[in-house]
Write a protein that holds these residues in place. Sequence first.
Motif, PDB file in Angstrom:
ATOM      1  N   ILE A   1       1.650   2.548  -0.363  1.00 29.59           N
ATOM      2  CA  ILE A   1       1.094   1.385  -0.648  1.00 29.59           C
ATOM      3  C   ILE A   1       1.252   0.527   0.381  1.00 29.59           C
ATOM      4  CG2 ILE A   1       1.866  -0.557  -2.111  1.00 29.59           C
ATOM      5  CD1 ILE A   1       0.410   1.714  -3.675  1.00 29.59           C
ATOM      6  N   ARG A   2       2.329   0.451   1.471  1.00 25.01           N
ATOM      7  CA  ARG A   2       2.321  -0.470   2.658  1.00 25.01           C
ATOM      8  C   ARG A   2       1.188  -0.237   3.632  1.00 25.01           C
ATOM      9  NH1 ARG A   2       7.736   0.421   5.322  1.00 25.01           N
ATOM     10  NH2 ARG A   2       6.899  -0.903   6.696  1.00 25.01           N
ATOM     11  N   VAL A   3       0.987   1.023   3.816  1.00 29.96           N
ATOM     12  CA  VAL A   3      -0.207   1.184   4.635  1.00 29.96           C
ATOM     13  C   VAL A   3      -1.470   0.720   4.236  1.00 29.96           C
ATOM     14  CG1 VAL A   3      -1.899   3.045   5.796  1.00 29.96           C
ATOM     15  CG2 VAL A   3       0.405   3.276   5.500  1.00 29.96           C
ATOM     16  N   LEU A   4      -2.036   1.115   2.786  1.00 35.42           N
ATOM     17  CA  LEU A   4      -2.862   0.207   2.264  1.00 35.42           C
ATOM     18  C   LEU A   4      -3.108  -1.319   2.344  1.00 35.42           C
ATOM     19  CD1 LEU A   4      -3.373   2.522  -0.706  1.00 35.42           C
ATOM     20  CD2 LEU A   4      -4.539   2.666   1.377  1.00 35.42           C
ATOM     21  N   LEU A   5      -1.763  -1.914   2.293  1.00 32.13           N
ATOM     22  CA  LEU A   5      -1.698  -3.598   2.340  1.00 32.13           C
ATOM     23  C   LEU A   5      -1.904  -3.887   3.483  1.00 32.13           C
ATOM     24  CD1 LEU A   5       1.253  -3.934  -0.232  1.00 32.13           C
ATOM     25  CD2 LEU A   5      -1.081  -4.689  -0.482  1.00 32.13           C
ATOM     26  N   LEU A   6      -1.412  -3.100   4.561  1.00 33.28           N
ATOM     27  CA  LEU A   6      -1.545  -3.624   6.114  1.00 33.28           C
ATOM     28  C   LEU A   6      -2.989  -3.475   6.470  1.00 33.28           C
ATOM     29  CD1 LEU A   6       1.997  -2.126   7.661  1.00 33.28           C
ATOM     30  CD2 LEU A   6       1.338  -4.407   7.333  1.00 33.28           C
TER      31      LEU A   6
END
Length: 382
Positions: free
Chosen positions: A327-332
């Motif tokens: 999720i962090r990667v997709l948000l970034l």
Amino acid sequence: MGFGGCVEKWVLGVLGKVEFERSSHFGRRLISSSRIAAGGQDDSTVSYLVHSCWLSPEAAIEASHKVKLRSLEKADSVLALFRRYEFSDTQISDLVRRHPRLLLVANAQKTLLPKLEFLSSIGMSRLDLVKTVSLSNMLLHRSLKNNSIPCYTYLKKLVISDAKVVFIIKHHSWFFWQMPAVDVTANIRLGTDLGMPSNCIAYLLKSHTRIVTKKHEEFSQIVSNVKGMGFGPRKILFVQAMGALSVKQTAWRVKEQVYKRWGWSESDIRSAFRMLPLCMLVSEEKIMGVMEFLVNTMGWKSGEVAEYPYVLSYSLEKRIIPRCSVIRVLLLKGLIEEMALTLASVSTCPEEYFLSRFVTRYLDRVPQLLNVYHQKVDVEDV
């Protein structure tokens, strides 16, 4: 030379030179009684324990004070039976060291074999049988007719399936061989009288066994407290609440302080407990680890965890971190919007659904996303 070396030297002097033989399957073969070194009764017992049961010289001497082997043939038959059931050399050695009187069984075929056959007959695998008996020798000491079978029959009526009874024997064998106890019977009767269904009784026996063995007055008080908090006896949550309320007050207060450290109010704690009573049984380390990651790393508010405490029951390393890293990667990368996410939607969905929704569909734009999920690549390196 230390004490152990002196003892070993003395034992070897008593035993004489004995050659260990090997077989392809069991390692060292049982040395027949005719090859035990000559000597006094104590010397013969020590010799047998060292060379046939593989006890250390010190352990053999200690065990020889508890058992005198006047018939090595009987002891041979006991060991042969254990091998027939695939006990390892180490398991046999540990069993004899802790319970040497097993070697005195007059007739292993009539006394021990039926008990092993009984455990096999109710569905216990050979591997589980060996482990269970090795850890709890009382299953071999108690009467099959007067204890084991009545206990099995009693539990079978309560938990329905053989598999659940086997689970109890494997994980709580101490409970099995002491059944049926007066307090346990009264406690179970109270639960059924309240309307607890069989699945709740089974869960109580499997997951909170020690509560069932409490004195009836104490058990009744726990039940009364749980009812007073509004839990219905027909739900698994009722049993979980019993487990949480049975802990010491000091442990309960520690958990409260940990949650308050993260900003939870008394109302938050009560609300979380109503949804997931097990939140008060989670270790302090687990609580701190989950809250640290979700709040400080992911940026979720502490109150969101209070609104969805189920996340505390998931594995931090195997579920929470892998999913949240994706999720962090997709948000970034700007591929998803933060507003569209909730803690529940990320943590509760089945793995296949999570992979389909958050990993597979973005692999063409973030090829390393699957490696992030498997924690082979750090978020910062994508």
